[in-house]
Design a protein around this motif. Sequence first.
Motif, PDB file in Angstrom:
ATOM      1  N   ASN A  32     -10.876  -6.868   3.178  1.00  0.00           N
ATOM      2  CA  ASN A  32      -9.782  -7.545   3.867  1.00  0.00           C
ATOM      3  C   ASN A  32      -8.954  -6.530   4.658  1.00  0.00           C
ATOM      4  OD1 ASN A  32      -7.743  -9.244   4.704  1.00  0.00           O
ATOM      5  ND2 ASN A  32      -6.743  -9.334   2.701  1.00  0.00           N
ATOM      6  N   TRP A  33      -8.897  -6.718   5.985  1.00  0.00           N
ATOM      7  CA  TRP A  33      -8.133  -5.808   6.845  1.00  0.00           C
ATOM      8  C   TRP A  33      -6.743  -6.357   7.176  1.00  0.00           C
ATOM      9  CZ3 TRP A  33      -9.298  -0.892   8.251  1.00  0.00           C
ATOM     10  CH2 TRP A  33     -10.588  -0.447   7.949  1.00  0.00           C
ATOM     11  N   ASN A  34      -6.344  -7.449   6.579  1.00  0.00           N
ATOM     12  CA  ASN A  34      -5.005  -7.999   6.796  1.00  0.00           C
ATOM     13  C   ASN A  34      -4.001  -7.339   5.851  1.00  0.00           C
ATOM     14  OD1 ASN A  34      -5.801  -9.917   8.764  1.00  0.00           O
ATOM     15  ND2 ASN A  34      -6.585 -11.242   7.148  1.00  0.00           N
ATOM     16  N   GLU A  35      -2.741  -7.314   6.300  1.00  0.00           N
ATOM     17  CA  GLU A  35      -1.676  -6.775   5.449  1.00  0.00           C
ATOM     18  C   GLU A  35      -1.483  -7.675   4.229  1.00  0.00           C
ATOM     19  OE1 GLU A  35       1.431  -4.504   8.449  1.00  0.00           O
ATOM     20  OE2 GLU A  35       1.783  -6.573   7.928  1.00  0.00           O
ATOM     21  N   VAL A  36      -1.296  -7.060   3.090  1.00  0.00           N
ATOM     22  CA  VAL A  36      -1.020  -7.791   1.850  1.00  0.00           C
ATOM     23  C   VAL A  36       0.321  -7.310   1.312  1.00  0.00           C
ATOM     24  CG1 VAL A  36      -1.740  -8.220  -0.529  1.00  0.00           C
ATOM     25  CG2 VAL A  36      -3.452  -8.125   1.287  1.00  0.00           C
ATOM     26  N   VAL A  37       1.235  -8.258   1.088  1.00  0.00           N
ATOM     27  CA  VAL A  37       2.552  -7.918   0.539  1.00  0.00           C
ATOM     28  C   VAL A  37       2.467  -7.935  -0.983  1.00  0.00           C
ATOM     29  CG1 VAL A  37       4.980  -8.532   0.460  1.00  0.00           C
ATOM     30  CG2 VAL A  37       3.668  -8.948   2.532  1.00  0.00           C
ATOM     31  N   ILE A  38       2.788  -6.814  -1.595  1.00  0.00           N
ATOM     32  CA  ILE A  38       2.740  -6.706  -3.057  1.00  0.00           C
ATOM     33  C   ILE A  38       4.095  -7.049  -3.654  1.00  0.00           C
ATOM     34  CG2 ILE A  38       2.250  -5.158  -4.995  1.00  0.00           C
ATOM     35  CD1 ILE A  38       0.566  -3.511  -2.982  1.00  0.00           C
ATOM     36  N   VAL A  39       5.151  -6.475  -3.106  1.00  0.00           N
ATOM     37  CA  VAL A  39       6.513  -6.731  -3.586  1.00  0.00           C
ATOM     38  C   VAL A  39       7.427  -6.868  -2.377  1.00  0.00           C
ATOM     39  CG1 VAL A  39       8.391  -5.976  -5.072  1.00  0.00           C
ATOM     40  CG2 VAL A  39       6.057  -5.287  -5.599  1.00  0.00           C
ATOM     41  N   GLN A  40       8.267  -7.889  -2.391  1.00  0.00           N
ATOM     42  CA  GLN A  40       9.280  -8.062  -1.356  1.00  0.00           C
ATOM     43  C   GLN A  40      10.655  -7.650  -1.891  1.00  0.00           C
ATOM     44  OE1 GLN A  40       9.198 -12.138   0.001  1.00  0.00           O
ATOM     45  NE2 GLN A  40       7.909 -11.626   1.751  1.00  0.00           N
ATOM     46  N   ASN A  41      11.488  -7.198  -0.959  1.00  0.00           N
ATOM     47  CA  ASN A  41      12.890  -6.941  -1.264  1.00  0.00           C
ATOM     48  C   ASN A  41      13.072  -5.908  -2.386  1.00  0.00           C
ATOM     49  OD1 ASN A  41      15.570  -7.503  -0.527  1.00  0.00           O
ATOM     50  ND2 ASN A  41      15.833  -8.864  -2.277  1.00  0.00           N
ATOM     51  N   LEU A  42      12.393  -4.783  -2.234  1.00  0.00           N
ATOM     52  CA  LEU A  42      12.583  -3.682  -3.181  1.00  0.00           C
ATOM     53  C   LEU A  42      13.975  -3.083  -3.034  1.00  0.00           C
ATOM     54  CD1 LEU A  42       9.226  -1.722  -2.827  1.00  0.00           C
ATOM     55  CD2 LEU A  42      10.072  -2.745  -4.946  1.00  0.00           C
ATOM     56  N   GLU A  43      14.491  -2.556  -4.135  1.00  0.00           N
ATOM     57  CA  GLU A  43      15.723  -1.800  -4.049  1.00  0.00           C
ATOM     58  C   GLU A  43      15.474  -0.541  -3.217  1.00  0.00           C
ATOM     59  OE1 GLU A  43      18.659  -2.648  -5.038  1.00  0.00           O
ATOM     60  OE2 GLU A  43      18.041  -4.511  -6.054  1.00  0.00           O
ATOM     61  N   ARG A  44      16.522  -0.071  -2.553  1.00  0.00           N
ATOM     62  CA  ARG A  44      16.362   1.076  -1.658  1.00  0.00           C
ATOM     63  C   ARG A  44      15.845   2.301  -2.407  1.00  0.00           C
ATOM     64  NH1 ARG A  44      19.392   5.366   0.405  1.00  0.00           N
ATOM     65  NH2 ARG A  44      19.016   5.815   2.618  1.00  0.00           N
ATOM     66  N   ASP A  45      16.367   2.549  -3.614  1.00  0.00           N
ATOM     67  CA  ASP A  45      15.924   3.707  -4.396  1.00  0.00           C
ATOM     68  C   ASP A  45      14.455   3.580  -4.782  1.00  0.00           C
ATOM     69  OD1 ASP A  45      18.434   4.753  -4.206  1.00  0.00           O
ATOM     70  OD2 ASP A  45      19.098   4.073  -6.184  1.00  0.00           O
ATOM     71  N   GLN A  46      14.039   2.370  -5.143  1.00  0.00           N
ATOM     72  CA  GLN A  46      12.627   2.139  -5.474  1.00  0.00           C
ATOM     73  C   GLN A  46      11.734   2.444  -4.278  1.00  0.00           C
ATOM     74  OE1 GLN A  46      13.061  -2.031  -6.901  1.00  0.00           O
ATOM     75  NE2 GLN A  46      11.852  -1.373  -8.652  1.00  0.00           N
ATOM     76  N   ALA A  47      12.164   1.937  -3.115  1.00  0.00           N
ATOM     77  CA  ALA A  47      11.375   2.134  -1.902  1.00  0.00           C
ATOM     78  C   ALA A  47      11.236   3.616  -1.560  1.00  0.00           C
ATOM     79  CB  ALA A  47      12.015   1.376  -0.740  1.00  0.00           C
ATOM     80  N   LEU A  48      12.314   4.364  -1.687  1.00  0.00           N
ATOM     81  CA  LEU A  48      12.279   5.796  -1.380  1.00  0.00           C
ATOM     82  C   LEU A  48      11.368   6.543  -2.345  1.00  0.00           C
ATOM     83  CD1 LEU A  48      16.029   6.497  -0.506  1.00  0.00           C
ATOM     84  CD2 LEU A  48      14.085   6.397   1.068  1.00  0.00           C
ATOM     85  N   GLN A  49      11.396   6.182  -3.619  1.00  0.00           N
ATOM     86  CA  GLN A  49      10.541   6.843  -4.609  1.00  0.00           C
ATOM     87  C   GLN A  49       9.067   6.615  -4.300  1.00  0.00           C
ATOM     88  OE1 GLN A  49      12.094   5.137  -8.255  1.00  0.00           O
ATOM     89  NE2 GLN A  49      13.172   7.025  -8.774  1.00  0.00           N
ATOM     90  N   ARG A  73      15.307  -4.953   4.704  1.00  0.00           N
ATOM     91  CA  ARG A  73      14.590  -5.290   3.488  1.00  0.00           C
ATOM     92  C   ARG A  73      13.375  -4.377   3.362  1.00  0.00           C
ATOM     93  NH1 ARG A  73      11.846 -10.937   3.476  1.00  0.00           N
ATOM     94  NH2 ARG A  73       9.951  -9.783   3.963  1.00  0.00           N
ATOM     95  N   TYR A  74      13.105  -3.931   2.144  1.00  0.00           N
ATOM     96  CA  TYR A  74      11.993  -3.013   1.920  1.00  0.00           C
ATOM     97  C   TYR A  74      10.875  -3.745   1.180  1.00  0.00           C
ATOM     98  CZ  TYR A  74      15.566   0.454   3.047  1.00  0.00           C
ATOM     99  OH  TYR A  74      16.550   1.172   3.665  1.00  0.00           O
ATOM    100  N   ASP A  75       9.697  -3.788   1.818  1.00  0.00           N
ATOM    101  CA  ASP A  75       8.535  -4.444   1.230  1.00  0.00           C
ATOM    102  C   ASP A  75       7.429  -3.423   0.975  1.00  0.00           C
ATOM    103  OD1 ASP A  75       9.913  -6.774   1.507  1.00  0.00           O
ATOM    104  OD2 ASP A  75       8.676  -7.601   3.117  1.00  0.00           O
ATOM    105  N   LEU A  76       6.737  -3.589  -0.146  1.00  0.00           N
ATOM    106  CA  LEU A  76       5.579  -2.750  -0.470  1.00  0.00           C
ATOM    107  C   LEU A  76       4.321  -3.492  -0.012  1.00  0.00           C
ATOM    108  CD1 LEU A  76       4.142  -0.358  -1.837  1.00  0.00           C
ATOM    109  CD2 LEU A  76       4.306  -1.618  -4.004  1.00  0.00           C
ATOM    110  N   LYS A  77       3.519  -2.824   0.847  1.00  0.00           N
ATOM    111  CA  LYS A  77       2.337  -3.468   1.425  1.00  0.00           C
ATOM    112  C   LYS A  77       1.116  -2.566   1.317  1.00  0.00           C
ATOM    113  CE  LYS A  77       4.902  -6.062   4.972  1.00  0.00           C
ATOM    114  NZ  LYS A  77       4.970  -6.363   6.425  1.00  0.00           N
ATOM    115  N   THR A  78      -0.032  -3.163   1.594  1.00  0.00           N
ATOM    116  CA  THR A  78      -1.285  -2.408   1.652  1.00  0.00           C
ATOM    117  C   THR A  78      -2.272  -3.149   2.528  1.00  0.00           C
ATOM    118  OG1 THR A  78      -3.019  -1.312   0.369  1.00  0.00           O
ATOM    119  CG2 THR A  78      -2.376  -3.508  -0.339  1.00  0.00           C
ATOM    120  N   ILE A  79      -3.320  -2.439   2.965  1.00  0.00           N
ATOM    121  CA  ILE A  79      -4.477  -3.042   3.630  1.00  0.00           C
ATOM    122  C   ILE A  79      -5.670  -2.757   2.723  1.00  0.00           C
ATOM    123  CG2 ILE A  79      -5.966  -3.022   5.657  1.00  0.00           C
ATOM    124  CD1 ILE A  79      -3.567  -2.200   7.309  1.00  0.00           C
ATOM    125  N   PRO A  80      -6.170  -3.752   1.983  1.00  0.00           N
ATOM    126  CA  PRO A  80      -7.207  -3.527   0.965  1.00  0.00           C
ATOM    127  C   PRO A  80      -8.420  -2.753   1.463  1.00  0.00           C
ATOM    128  CG  PRO A  80      -6.335  -5.735   0.760  1.00  0.00           C
ATOM    129  CD  PRO A  80      -5.741  -5.164   2.012  1.00  0.00           C
TER     130      PRO A  80
END
Length: 469
Positions: free
Chosen positions: A169-186, A123-130
């Motif tokens: 905030n130094w904790n991981e923040v999940v923006i989007v879960q379960n991205l399509e593979r093509d979206q994640a690669l882009q 599964r591909y998730d988009l994350k950040t550390i603010p």
Amino acid sequence: MDYFGQKYNLLPGDRKKRQLPANDQMIESWEGNLDSEDNLLKKQKDISKIISYRNSNYFVVFYFFTFVIGLILVGRLWQLQIVKGAESLAKVEGNMINVKTIYAPRGVIYDRHQNIIAGNKSRYDLKTIPAMLSSQAIDRYEQYRTLSQFTGIETTKIREIVEKEGLNNWNEVVIVQNLERDQALQIKTMDINGFYIENISSRQYYCDQECVHIIGYTGLVTPELLAESDEYQPIDQVGKSGLEKFYEKELKGDNGASYQIVDASGKIINTLTPLNGSPGDNIVSTIDIDLQKFIYEQLSQTIVHNSDSTGGAVVVSDPNTGEILSLVNYPSYSANQFSQGISQEEYDILLNDEKLPLFNRAISGEYPPGSTFKIVSSTAILAENLANINTTVVDEGSIRITNKYDPSIIYIFWGWNHAGLGPVNVVDALALSSDIYFYIFGGGYEQYEGLGIDRLQRYAEKYMLSKTL
């Protein structure tokens, strides 16, 4: 004067020296010394005045600059320690080490023939550390706008998710879960500073609607469980129902972690030794996945074509071991839909469905035991020698019972076939489901003795009908 301080006069016409008398030498020496010392003291006094004046000016300037520099340092220290103390501490700690969780794969659930019922997929998730994002609002807005183009999420929504707990905030923040593979690669190719794609293990059900009421599903860990246990991370998946929930401790793995020393901009300076995790344990159930799917198909077709039916359930067990081979409910719902993240709108549709797809009829429904209890009764009849395999009674479709307190009152108990099934023994009574046979030997009738309520209860308990599954 020689090397010993003795004075001499030169004689006229020669270079010889003449030693003066002792008194003359002492007088001359005293006068010369007095004149020399007076001059020296006078000169020293004049010079000391000049030096003292100049030194006093130097010290004033020195003390002034020392005071100014000290004041600046104290002010800066106050700003760093008091005004921005918490922020500075967070930045320093963040700059020292960056911890990322390595999520452990969940254990696999197999059927009795080693076919996978519940497994895992990437599964591909988009994350950040603010805290690692730019402090400039315009820069962050451009990043949010770029991400919006790839994810389809509004820019304001992304900002709300990222900055909900503030930019410190130094904790991981999940923006989007379960991205399509093509979206994640882009997104990964864009290399947007401060944002990253993480590939983690996600639950996948290969027996979905057919098995959900027995296997269950996983969902996001609750705040209550996070508060109770330090074994979970905020985005961990846990069992919510069925076998997934019952065997949570066995199926759950132990997360690992990577440790990286980074600078203030997020650049990796060094990588430390990671903490290795371990996957969850696999379990083998007694379910036959092929039988499960076959029964689900037959049951669904039967109910769909019967307008009076709203739902049904089927349970198949091995009488020799008690193992459950199949447990089917219809209507049902998708475990994958819940595991991947169901929307509130989708959940409300299921919750308000009149046919109750979320209801587990097989184990939660309360139904009269009906003819299935005849197995208990027939066992008790034979064991208590009230009849044998050859004992025959006539099923006429009903029996009449006279009220012993008022003979004028007669009760009629009907069988399912009002015309009657004719002569039946215990084998026929089970095969044809003769109600009349079990009325007679259950409560007693005419010359036949009945079991009575106490003996029926005792044999029901031997079948463990008083125990929960």
